[in-house]
Design an enzyme around this catalytic site. Structure first.
Site, PDB file in Angstrom:
ATOM      1  N   HIS A   1      -4.702  -3.267   6.027  1.00 34.60           N
ATOM      2  CA  HIS A   1      -4.515  -3.558   4.594  1.00 34.60           C
ATOM      3  C   HIS A   1      -5.887  -3.939   4.035  1.00 34.60           C
ATOM      4  O   HIS A   1      -6.222  -5.108   3.862  1.00 34.60           O
ATOM      5  CB  HIS A   1      -3.504  -4.689   4.421  1.00 34.60           C
ATOM      6  CG  HIS A   1      -3.350  -5.129   2.987  1.00 34.60           C
ATOM      7  ND1 HIS A   1      -2.927  -4.289   1.986  1.00 34.60           N
ATOM      8  CD2 HIS A   1      -3.585  -6.319   2.390  1.00 34.60           C
ATOM      9  CE1 HIS A   1      -2.912  -4.947   0.841  1.00 34.60           C
ATOM     10  NE2 HIS A   1      -3.313  -6.177   1.057  1.00 34.60           N
TER      11      HIS A   1
ATOM     12  N   ASP B   1       0.843  -1.203   0.000  1.00 33.06           N
ATOM     13  CA  ASP B   1       0.000   0.000   0.000  1.00 33.06           C
ATOM     14  C   ASP B   1       0.879   1.255   0.000  1.00 33.06           C
ATOM     15  O   ASP B   1       0.587   2.237  -0.682  1.00 33.06           O
ATOM     16  CB  ASP B   1      -0.913  -0.022   1.233  1.00 33.06           C
ATOM     17  CG  ASP B   1      -1.612  -1.362   1.353  1.00 33.06           C
ATOM     18  OD1 ASP B   1      -2.333  -1.717   0.411  1.00 33.06           O
ATOM     19  OD2 ASP B   1      -1.404  -2.075   2.350  1.00 33.06           O
TER      20      ASP B   1
HETATM   21  P1  NAD Z   1      -1.645 -18.695  -4.302  1.00 29.79           P
HETATM   22  O1  NAD Z   1      -2.936 -19.389  -4.182  1.00 29.79           O
HETATM   23  O2  NAD Z   1      -1.008 -18.541  -5.639  1.00 29.79           O
HETATM   24  O3  NAD Z   1      -0.571 -19.408  -3.376  1.00 29.79           O
HETATM   25  C1  NAD Z   1      -0.827 -19.693  -2.039  1.00 29.79           C
HETATM   26  C2  NAD Z   1      -0.053 -20.958  -1.724  1.00 29.79           C
HETATM   27  O4  NAD Z   1      -0.179 -21.169  -0.316  1.00 29.79           O
HETATM   28  C3  NAD Z   1      -0.610 -22.211  -2.426  1.00 29.79           C
HETATM   29  O5  NAD Z   1       0.439 -22.856  -3.085  1.00 29.79           O
HETATM   30  C4  NAD Z   1      -1.175 -23.032  -1.276  1.00 29.79           C
HETATM   31  O6  NAD Z   1      -1.015 -24.435  -1.484  1.00 29.79           O
HETATM   32  C5  NAD Z   1      -0.315 -22.552  -0.124  1.00 29.79           C
HETATM   33  N1  NAD Z   1      -0.913 -22.747   1.201  1.00 29.79           N
HETATM   34  C6  NAD Z   1      -2.208 -22.673   1.555  1.00 29.79           C
HETATM   35  N2  NAD Z   1      -2.346 -22.948   2.857  1.00 29.79           N
HETATM   36  C7  NAD Z   1      -1.106 -23.170   3.339  1.00 29.79           C
HETATM   37  C8  NAD Z   1      -0.620 -23.535   4.608  1.00 29.79           C
HETATM   38  N3  NAD Z   1      -1.429 -23.709   5.650  1.00 29.79           N
HETATM   39  N4  NAD Z   1       0.714 -23.690   4.750  1.00 29.79           N
HETATM   40  C9  NAD Z   1       1.551 -23.545   3.700  1.00 29.79           C
HETATM   41  N5  NAD Z   1       1.133 -23.225   2.467  1.00 29.79           N
HETATM   42  C10 NAD Z   1      -0.190 -23.043   2.280  1.00 29.79           C
HETATM   43  O7  NAD Z   1      -1.825 -17.261  -3.584  1.00 29.79           O
HETATM   44  P2  NAD Z   1      -0.879 -15.992  -3.678  1.00 29.79           P
HETATM   45  O8  NAD Z   1      -1.309 -15.159  -4.820  1.00 29.79           O
HETATM   46  O9  NAD Z   1       0.535 -16.408  -3.561  1.00 29.79           O
HETATM   47  O10 NAD Z   1      -1.356 -15.212  -2.371  1.00 29.79           O
HETATM   48  C11 NAD Z   1      -1.080 -15.700  -1.083  1.00 29.79           C
HETATM   49  C12 NAD Z   1      -1.742 -14.801  -0.032  1.00 29.79           C
HETATM   50  O11 NAD Z   1      -1.158 -13.494  -0.049  1.00 29.79           O
HETATM   51  C13 NAD Z   1      -3.242 -14.585  -0.243  1.00 29.79           C
HETATM   52  O12 NAD Z   1      -3.885 -14.625   1.018  1.00 29.79           O
HETATM   53  C14 NAD Z   1      -3.306 -13.184  -0.811  1.00 29.79           C
HETATM   54  O13 NAD Z   1      -4.543 -12.563  -0.594  1.00 29.79           O
HETATM   55  C15 NAD Z   1      -2.204 -12.518  -0.015  1.00 29.79           C
HETATM   56  N6  NAD Z   1      -1.683 -11.248  -0.530  1.00 29.79           N
HETATM   57  C16 NAD Z   1      -1.402 -10.279   0.383  1.00 29.79           C
HETATM   58  C17 NAD Z   1      -0.883  -9.063  -0.038  1.00 29.79           C
HETATM   59  C18 NAD Z   1      -0.576  -7.963   0.951  1.00 29.79           C
HETATM   60  O14 NAD Z   1      -0.261  -6.849   0.510  1.00 29.79           O
HETATM   61  N7  NAD Z   1      -0.623  -8.188   2.251  1.00 29.79           N
HETATM   62  C19 NAD Z   1      -0.647  -8.849  -1.400  1.00 29.79           C
HETATM   63  C20 NAD Z   1      -0.949  -9.872  -2.308  1.00 29.79           C
HETATM   64  C21 NAD Z   1      -1.487 -11.076  -1.861  1.00 29.79           C
HETATM   65  C1  LMR Z   2      -3.413  -6.729  -2.785  1.00 29.11           C
HETATM   66  O1  LMR Z   2      -3.564  -5.694  -2.144  1.00 29.11           O
HETATM   67  O2  LMR Z   2      -3.079  -6.722  -4.000  1.00 29.11           O
HETATM   68  C2  LMR Z   2      -3.571  -8.055  -2.096  1.00 29.11           C
HETATM   69  O3  LMR Z   2      -3.950  -7.874  -0.766  1.00 29.11           O
HETATM   70  C3  LMR Z   2      -4.465  -8.978  -2.826  1.00 29.11           C
HETATM   71  C4  LMR Z   2      -5.910  -8.560  -2.695  1.00 29.11           C
HETATM   72  O4  LMR Z   2      -6.730  -9.403  -2.346  1.00 29.11           O
HETATM   73  O5  LMR Z   2      -6.203  -7.395  -2.955  1.00 29.11           O
END
Ligand code: NAD
Ligand code: LMR
Length: 328
Positions: free
Chosen positions: A190, A162
């Site tokens: 967030h 952000d």
């Molecule tokens: P994704 O689905 O591509 O990958 C997630 C991975 O986590 C998968 O491979 C899954 O098998 C694994 N997983 C699920 N549960 C698990 C556990 N208990 N232990 C270990 N591994 C586990 O998703 P992504 O795009 O990589 O996103 C991951 C997370 O990050 C999501 O919750 C997404 O919303 C979040 N995210 C946060 C931000 C932020 O700014 N805070 C930004 C982008 C994404």
């Molecule tokens: C983001 O801000 O891009 C991540 O938290 C993914 C989402 O769900 O928006």
């Protein structure tokens, strides 16, 4: 190579953020070009993700990174977090179109109880934890509360994406290079309630607020654009942000570990009561980092508009906290 390797645990290692993150950690972009790392990679035990993780590890191997001193695949947090110096908790479900991040608490919350407990049991007592998995603030709060033997300040949530989004919007608005913008803040959660605050921001010593001088743009363009950027990316890509999220995770951990040289950055951290935020609420604050520790920038004036925004994002976090009380 004289430095002792450090152990970096990454969960969700076969996911899309994992794929954009691991190669940069292994190349030294997170902890420095002189710091060897051992990657301890966690995925769910199912065959598919474990097989995909093996593939990612083959690729890591094929990069022949000089700093990659070892790597391990795990399906259990109790082994993945053993002696970890850093833990990036990414693994969890992302949201899809039309969802809010808070809706993920029901599916993701439990992950952070188990992983908080495992960190508490086996990680280094100095482990630095970054929660990326959404809803990141409340998941970090859950992990912190599940790890009573670790210092609470070791648990942080990712607000850096952000913060970086806010910097880019200000750069576009002012026509100035992003690297020249200092003192940006994103307060709170967030989520779309986050309050990106450029009142103190400067570009080469000049006030950004005075340069822009448009409260209508602030309230009706800037804040919604930054606050809803995650949803806009999901809409455009069909998947949530990954490379920019991994980049923000690298920025967050690098600055925490190596320091910010007085620069302000935003981290989601457990409140100590500053700015009227109740203790332990995992809240985005402006911080500086030095010697492996972060420190909140204190004494900033909060005007009526800002207080109203801070109250809204705080109320949301308190209600998320309330919603997971029964799990803790
Ligand atoms: P994704 O689905 O591509 O990958 C997630 C991975 O986590 C998968 O491979 C899954 O098998 C694994 N997983 C699920 N549960 C698990 C556990 N208990 N232990 C270990 N591994 C586990 O998703 P992504 O795009 O990589 O996103 C991951 C997370 O990050 C999501 O919750 C997404 O919303 C979040 N995210 C946060 C931000 C932020 O700014 N805070 C930004 C982008 C994404
Ligand atoms: C983001 O801000 O891009 C991540 O938290 C993914 C989402 O769900 O928006």
């Amino acid at each position: 190579m004289s430095k002792k390797p450090v152990r970096v645990a990454v969960t969700g290692a076969a996911g899309q953020i994992g794929y954009a993150l691991l190669f940069r950690i292994a190349s030294g972009e997170m902890l420095g070009k002189d710091q060897p790392v051992i990657l301890q990679l966690l995925e769910v035990p199912a065959d598919g993700p474990q097989k995909a993780l093996k593939g990612v590890m083959m690729e890591l191997e094929d990069c022949a990174f000089p700093l990659l001193a070892g790597m391990e695949a795990h399906s259990n947090p109790m082994t993945a977090f053993k002696d970890a110096d850093y833990a990036l908790l990414v693994g969890s479900r992302p949201r899809g179109p039309g969802m809010e991040r808070a809706e993920l608490l029901a599916v993701n919350g439990a992950i952070f109880i188990e992983q908080g407990k495992a960190l508490n049991a086996v990680a280094s007592r100095n482990v630095k934890v970054l929660v990326v998995g959404n809803p990141a603030n409340t998941n970090a709060y859950i992990a912190m509360k599940s790890a009573p033997d670790l210092p609470r300040q070791n648990f942080t949530a990712m607000l850096r994406l952000d913060h970086n989004r806010a910097l880019s919007q200000i750069a576009a608005k002012t026509g100035k290079p992003v690297a020249e913008i200092e003192k940006m803040i994103v307060w709170g959660n967030h989520s779309p309630t986050m309050y990106a605050d450029y009142r103190f921001a400067t570009i080469q010593g000049q006030s950004v607020a005075q340069m822009i001088n448009d409260q209508d743009w602030n309230a009706n363009v800037f804040l919604p654009t930054v606050g809803k950027r995650g949803a806009a990316i999901i809409e455009a890509r069909g998947l949530s942000s990954a490379a920019s999220a991994a980049n923000a995770a690298i920025d967050h951990m690098r600055d925490w570990a190596l320091g910010t040289n007085g620069k302000w950055v935003t981290m989601g951290i457990p409140s100590n009561g500053l700015y009227g935020i109740p203790k332990d609420v995992m809240f985005g604050f402006p911080v500086t980092c030095a010697n492996g520790e972060y420190k909140v920038v204190e004494g900033l004036a909060i005007d009526a508009f800002s207080q109203e925004r801070i109250n809204i994002t705080l109320a949301e976090l308190l209600s998320e906290q309330d919603g997971v009380k029964h799990l803790l």
